[in-house]
Write an enzyme that holds these catalytic residues in place. Structure first.
Site, short mmCIF file in Angstrom:
data_model
loop_
_atom_site.label_atom_id
_atom_site.label_comp_id
_atom_site.label_asym_id
_atom_site.label_seq_id
_atom_site.Cartn_x
_atom_site.Cartn_y
_atom_site.Cartn_z
N TRP A 105 51.16 0.42 53.78
CA TRP A 105 50.99 1.35 54.90
C TRP A 105 51.64 0.83 56.17
O TRP A 105 52.25 1.59 56.93
CB TRP A 105 49.50 1.67 55.12
CG TRP A 105 48.91 2.28 53.89
CD1 TRP A 105 48.00 1.72 53.05
CD2 TRP A 105 49.24 3.56 53.32
NE1 TRP A 105 47.74 2.57 52.00
CE2 TRP A 105 48.48 3.70 52.14
CE3 TRP A 105 50.11 4.59 53.68
CZ2 TRP A 105 48.56 4.83 51.32
CZ3 TRP A 105 50.18 5.72 52.88
CH2 TRP A 105 49.42 5.83 51.72
N ASP A 175 46.18 0.61 63.11
CA ASP A 175 45.81 1.58 62.07
C ASP A 175 44.55 1.04 61.42
O ASP A 175 44.58 0.06 60.68
CB ASP A 175 46.96 1.68 61.06
CG ASP A 175 46.59 2.56 59.86
OD1 ASP A 175 45.46 3.09 59.81
OD2 ASP A 175 47.44 2.69 58.95
N LYS A 199 37.93 7.72 54.53
CA LYS A 199 37.37 6.55 53.87
C LYS A 199 35.97 6.26 54.42
O LYS A 199 34.98 6.35 53.71
CB LYS A 199 38.30 5.35 54.05
CG LYS A 199 39.65 5.60 53.37
CD LYS A 199 40.75 4.78 53.96
CE LYS A 199 42.12 5.30 53.65
NZ LYS A 199 42.41 5.60 52.26
N1 PMP Z 1 46.95 3.73 56.60
C1 PMP Z 1 46.08 3.16 55.74
C2 PMP Z 1 45.56 1.79 56.04
C3 PMP Z 1 45.69 3.85 54.60
O1 PMP Z 1 44.84 3.29 53.74
C4 PMP Z 1 46.19 5.15 54.36
C5 PMP Z 1 45.76 6.00 53.19
N2 PMP Z 1 45.24 5.41 52.12
C6 PMP Z 1 47.10 5.70 55.27
C7 PMP Z 1 47.44 4.95 56.39
C8 PMP Z 1 47.67 7.07 55.08
O2 PMP Z 1 46.71 7.96 55.42
P1 PMP Z 1 46.86 9.55 55.28
O3 PMP Z 1 46.87 9.86 53.83
O4 PMP Z 1 45.64 10.04 56.00
O5 PMP Z 1 48.12 9.94 55.96
#
Ligand code: PMP
Length: 363
Positions: A105, A175, A199
């Site tokens: 991510w 994030d 989450k």
């Molecule tokens: N950042 C992190 C740390 C994540 O775990 C995730 C999704 N698992 C995301 C970003 C992406 O999130 P989204 O699907 O809400 O765009």
């Protein structure tokens, strides 16, 4: 009456929600008390929703001790849209943003920022399969960087920052999608915090953004309105129709966290749950944790078995035993147990018992 069957849900997200929250949502779904309509039917401009929005924000402010000079926004597009919005709003022409690249991510966040401006990778542990968080001395910052971006918990690799990196006077953007409100957070040390809800905070469909007010002046006027923090802040998250149901549910989840005593007791419970699982992993050589010890996540516990065939069998047999969602992310394989705030301790008992039995039969 048929009894309720609920498996232990180890999914990384969308993930398990507190049962009392689901029960209340179910009870109120046809008619909100005193309103006579479902939350799915109320206008986002109504007093009912206005109150829900205000109360949700107030609870979030209280939980995290958010100072007055920060704004709380409820946006859409997931954490992934924040990968773009952060540089679009905060990375001016010619400036450089620093990224701490600790997983998939974080890599994606840096890739999106590169489409907008200059990106410098201030530290990465890619060479070690992202099995740990960078050490202080490995972080090389750009003097005068527009901001420093980090990922507080790496959902796929099962690692987390134990302390915020020391970045001096630079702006910290984090994030926190997979560990928001799992432990106390020092908002004042951040310029911007964002988290997809699905989450620890609620269902998919809403993204929480906490931004220091003075930074709103940086949003270029030329930005499309929906991508501008300034526009969303000015309209108090109602520039367009917000995800009413997701915000309503988030409001109940944060109140549930409050009812558990807040973030410090939450962290203690999460530490206990994770410690029990890691102890089971470390007990014999059969299971092998993939994250280095000092970087182990309290939210996503990742481990391997001696072979991929055994891992496949483990996931399948566990699912048959009511332990769902243990397959690791498709990019890394192995096993991942996501044990967010709402994941019950009895599920840890069930998984550790299953692990022992599996090892006894297959070890
Ligand atoms: N950042 C992190 C740390 C994540 O775990 C995730 C999704 N698992 C995301 C970003 C992406 O999130 P989204 O699907 O809400 O765009």
């Amino acid at each position: 009456m048929k009894t309720l069957t609920r498996v232990f849900n180890f999914s990384s997200g969308p993930a398990v929600l507190p049962l009392p929250v689901l029960e209340k949502a179910q009870k109120d779904l046809l008619s909100l008390p005193g309103v006579g309509m479902s939350i799915l039917e109320v206008s986002h401009r109504s007093k009912v929703f206005e109150d829900i929005l205000e109360e949700t924000e107030a609870t979030i402010r209280d939980l995290a001790g958010i100072p007055e000079n920060y704004r709380v926004l409820f946006l859409q597009g997931g954490a992934s849209l924040q990968f773009s919005m952060v540089p679009m709003n905060l990375l001016a022409n010619g400036a450089t943003a620093d990224y701490l690249v600790t997983g998939v991510w974080a890599t994606k966040a840096a890739e999106e920022a590169r489409k907008i401006g200059n990106v410098h990778v201030a530290a990465t542990t890619k060479a070690e399969q992202f099995s740990r968080i960078p050490r202080v001395e490995e972080i090389v910052l750009t003097p005068g960087a527009a901001y420093v971006h980090m990922t507080s918990n790496n959902t796929i690799y099962g690692t987390e920052w134990k302390d915020l990196p020391d970045i001096g006077d630079l702006l910290l953007v984090s994030d926190t999608s997979s560990d928001m409100f799992s432990r106390p957070i020092d908002v004042q040390r951040h310029a911007l915090i964002y988290a997809g809800a699905q989450k620890n905070l609620g269902p998919a469909g809403v993204t929480l953004v906490i931004i220091r007010e003075d930074l709103l002046a940086r949003s270029p006027a030329s930005l499309p309105a929906m991508l501008s923090y300034a526009v969303h802040a000015e309209n108090r998250s109602r520039y367009n129709t917000p995800p009413v149901f997701a915000i309503y549910l988030m409001g109940m989840v944060v109140k549930w966290i409050q009812s558990q005593g807040g973030l410090a007791p939450m962290a203690k419970a999460n530490e206990d749950k994770a410690a029990r699982l890691y102890a089971e992993i470390d007990r014999s050589g059969f299971y092998r944790g993939t994250a280095q010890r000092d970087s182990r996540s309290m939210m996503n516990v990742t481990f391997r078995l001696p072979s991929e065939d055994l891992e496949k069998e483990f996931v399948q047999k566990a699912a048959e035993a009511g332990l769902d969602g243990l397959k690791g992310h498709r990019s890394v394989g192995g096993i991942r147990a996501s044990i967010y705030n709402a994941f019950p301790e009895s599920g840890i008992d069930a998984l550790t018992a299953f692990m022992r039995e599996f090892e006894r039969r297959r070890g």
